[in-house]
Motif scaffolding. Structure first.
Motif, PDB file in Angstrom:
ATOM      1  N   VAL A  41      37.911  27.907  28.234  1.00 49.50           N
ATOM      2  CA  VAL A  41      38.903  27.674  29.320  1.00 49.50           C
ATOM      3  C   VAL A  41      38.840  28.788  30.437  1.00 49.50           C
ATOM      4  CG1 VAL A  41      41.475  27.552  29.567  1.00 49.50           C
ATOM      5  CG2 VAL A  41      40.327  25.983  28.031  1.00 49.50           C
ATOM      6  N   GLU A  42      38.564  30.124  29.786  1.00 47.17           N
ATOM      7  CA  GLU A  42      38.495  31.141  30.748  1.00 47.17           C
ATOM      8  C   GLU A  42      37.339  31.071  31.279  1.00 47.17           C
ATOM      9  OE1 GLU A  42      41.067  33.089  31.360  1.00 47.17           O
ATOM     10  OE2 GLU A  42      42.397  32.365  29.528  1.00 47.17           O
ATOM     11  N   ALA A  43      36.355  30.723  30.688  1.00 48.23           N
ATOM     12  CA  ALA A  43      34.909  30.701  31.610  1.00 48.23           C
ATOM     13  C   ALA A  43      35.164  29.461  32.555  1.00 48.23           C
ATOM     14  CB  ALA A  43      33.834  30.316  30.678  1.00 48.23           C
ATOM     15  N   ALA A  44      35.968  28.538  32.629  1.00 47.56           N
ATOM     16  CA  ALA A  44      36.065  27.526  33.672  1.00 47.56           C
ATOM     17  C   ALA A  44      36.832  28.260  34.762  1.00 47.56           C
ATOM     18  CB  ALA A  44      36.669  26.232  33.175  1.00 47.56           C
ATOM     19  N   GLU A  45      38.007  28.937  34.451  1.00 46.80           N
ATOM     20  CA  GLU A  45      38.609  29.682  35.374  1.00 46.80           C
ATOM     21  C   GLU A  45      37.785  30.603  36.159  1.00 46.80           C
ATOM     22  OE1 GLU A  45      41.968  31.470  33.757  1.00 46.80           O
ATOM     23  OE2 GLU A  45      42.718  29.520  32.615  1.00 46.80           O
ATOM     24  N   ILE A  46      36.774  31.220  35.657  1.00 42.87           N
ATOM     25  CA  ILE A  46      35.767  31.953  36.559  1.00 42.87           C
ATOM     26  C   ILE A  46      35.409  31.067  37.644  1.00 42.87           C
ATOM     27  CG2 ILE A  46      33.546  33.163  36.559  1.00 42.87           C
ATOM     28  CD1 ILE A  46      34.183  34.116  33.621  1.00 42.87           C
ATOM     29  N   LEU A  47      34.940  29.865  37.428  1.00 42.93           N
ATOM     30  CA  LEU A  47      34.418  29.047  38.116  1.00 42.93           C
ATOM     31  C   LEU A  47      35.345  28.676  39.601  1.00 42.93           C
ATOM     32  CD1 LEU A  47      32.537  26.227  35.938  1.00 42.93           C
ATOM     33  CD2 LEU A  47      31.529  27.919  37.555  1.00 42.93           C
ATOM     34  N   GLU A  48      36.677  28.670  39.222  1.00 36.19           N
ATOM     35  CA  GLU A  48      37.506  28.582  40.424  1.00 36.19           C
ATOM     36  C   GLU A  48      37.171  29.544  41.636  1.00 36.19           C
ATOM     37  OE1 GLU A  48      41.710  26.776  38.597  1.00 36.19           O
ATOM     38  OE2 GLU A  48      41.203  28.761  38.058  1.00 36.19           O
TER      39      GLU A  48
END
Length: 101
Positions: A41-48
């Motif tokens: 989840v946190e890694a996906a937030e980097i993509l934002e």
């Protein structure tokens, strides 16, 4: 202040303990599965931060996201009893021997 992986893991575990998240019946059970989900989840937030451009607009915000990923990653390694420092060094050695296409 500089810390190695074990020292950082100890600080993270102290935080989680202080919050009561390692306690039986916690609203936020710190199971390997739950922490692995949190890493993703946190890694996906980097993509934002790169959704519509090649550079992040807010470096401080992305630094916080990177820290979240690292915190969960160190905690997951702890929960699974993996020496993350050793795992990183071993994986680098494997990667040196790989052929990159």
């Amino acid at each position: 202040m500089s810390m190695d992986i074990q020292q950082l893991t100890d600080v993270i575990n102290q935080f989680v303990t202080d919050k009561g998240w390692y306690a039986e019946g916690s609203r936020y059970p710190q199971t390997p599965r739950n922490i692995a989900v949190s890493v993703a989840v946190e890694a996906a937030e980097i993509l934002e931060h790169f959704q519509f451009g090649d550079e992040p607009k807010d470096r401080q915000a992305i630094a916080g996201e990177l820290a979240d990923v690292a915190n969960y990653l160190f905690q997951l390694a702890y929960l699974l009893e993996i020496d993350l420092e050793q795992a990183i060094l071993e994986k680098l050695q494997v990667n040196y021997g790989r052929e990159w296409v």
